[in-house]
Design a protein around this motif. Structure first.
Motif, PDB file in Angstrom:
ATOM      1  N   ILE A  86      51.031  34.272  40.063  1.00  0.00           N
ATOM      2  CA  ILE A  86      49.964  35.209  39.705  1.00  0.00           C
ATOM      3  C   ILE A  86      50.188  36.561  40.386  1.00  0.00           C
ATOM      4  O   ILE A  86      50.218  36.663  41.610  1.00  0.00           O
ATOM      5  CB  ILE A  86      48.585  34.649  40.088  1.00  0.00           C
ATOM      6  CG1 ILE A  86      48.322  33.337  39.348  1.00  0.00           C
ATOM      7  CG2 ILE A  86      47.475  35.657  39.773  1.00  0.00           C
ATOM      8  CD1 ILE A  86      47.102  32.582  39.820  1.00  0.00           C
ATOM      9  N   VAL A  89      45.063  39.862  38.236  1.00  0.00           N
ATOM     10  CA  VAL A  89      43.818  39.176  37.901  1.00  0.00           C
ATOM     11  C   VAL A  89      42.902  40.191  37.229  1.00  0.00           C
ATOM     12  O   VAL A  89      42.520  41.193  37.847  1.00  0.00           O
ATOM     13  CB  VAL A  89      43.123  38.593  39.149  1.00  0.00           C
ATOM     14  CG1 VAL A  89      41.814  37.909  38.759  1.00  0.00           C
ATOM     15  CG2 VAL A  89      44.044  37.613  39.865  1.00  0.00           C
ATOM     16  N   ASN A 109      50.902  33.210  45.953  1.00  0.00           N
ATOM     17  CA  ASN A 109      51.177  33.770  44.640  1.00  0.00           C
ATOM     18  C   ASN A 109      51.959  35.071  44.804  1.00  0.00           C
ATOM     19  O   ASN A 109      52.636  35.244  45.825  1.00  0.00           O
ATOM     20  CB  ASN A 109      49.865  33.996  43.875  1.00  0.00           C
ATOM     21  CG  ASN A 109      49.378  32.724  43.180  1.00  0.00           C
ATOM     22  OD1 ASN A 109      49.879  32.335  42.138  1.00  0.00           O
ATOM     23  ND2 ASN A 109      48.380  32.071  43.789  1.00  0.00           N
TER      24      ASN A 109
END
Length: 245
Positions: A86, A89, A109
């Protein structure tokens, strides 16, 4: 009885087939759990049971969390997104989870920077450790806006920073002596002052040029008048004086 058993087995098989490969439901300590650990997922699954209390999406390849990624999980208490890829977001990604969520794990991440708006209204304990953070005002605002998981703050380390001396240090240790947002404000103020001074200097330069140019034109015109016969010169001098006035 046999037909009923076949129906139950068929329903179970169809439900299992609807889940992403490597994912399965279970019950742990009385809580409905859905596990997708190490399932090679590249996005958040869509067919998660909406009565799930604990969701494990750890150790996958998810690179991005879009808006409303978990909106159909109103009873979710724990969300594990650790050990993914990730890097971004989107604001509103956790919308719908704010009422009951008590644990959110985003550790390990590829988060370099994250807006506080992405976690707005999230009341859960948040783990942000072991990410390649850029230590700046944005991270400072984020840290102040969330409730960090106990013991996780030491793992929030500056992977990069404006000042080389901060790299490799725990972020909370750095902001004990440095206010990144205040430094940013000062830098912005200085930039504005420099810009205003530049414009002011340009205006002054133009005015000086304009005045000098007019003086030069006036001087040339007077020299021209001096070269004319007296009668014609007197007439044009009067005209020049009237124009100047």
């Amino acid at each position: 009885m046999w037909l009923l058993l076949q129906g139950v087995l068929l329903a179970s098989c169809l439900r299992a087939a609807a889940f992403p490969r490597g994912c399965y439901p279970s019950e742990e300590e009385g809580l409905k759990t859905f596990r997708c650990s190490n399932a090679r997922l590249t996005e958040v699954p869509r067919d998660i049971p909406n009565d799930t209390n604990k969701l494990y999406l750890d150790s996958n390849r998810i690179p991005f969390l879009p808006r409303d990624a978990f909106q159909d999980l109103p009873l979710l208490l724990e969300l594990d997104l650790s050990h993914n890829s990730i890097a971004a977001v989107e604001s509103g990604a956790f919308r719908g989870l704010t009422e009951h969520l008590r644990s959110l794990d985003l550790s390990s991440n590829r988060l370099v920077s994250l807006s506080k708006d992405a976690l707005s209204n999230v009341k859960a304990k948040v783990n942000l450790s072991n990410n390649p953070w850029l230590c700046d005002c944005r991270l400072q605002e984020l840290i102040r806006a969330v409730d960090l998981t106990a013991g996780s703050s030491a793992g929030i380390v500056c992977d990069s920073a404006l000042q080389e001396e901060h790299v490799g240090k725990a972020f909370l240790q750095v902001i004990a002596d440095t206010d990144f947002c205040n430094v940013y404000k000062k830098t912005t103020d200085v930039a504005m002052l420099v810009t205003m001074f530049g414009w002011f200097a340009m205006v002054i330069s133009y005015l000086v040029y304009y005045v000098r140019q007019n003086q030069e034109d006036a001087r040339r015109h007077l020299e021209y008048l001096k070269s004319l016969p007296s009668k014609q010169r007197h007439s044009e001098e009067s005209s020049t004086i009237s124009t100047v006035v």
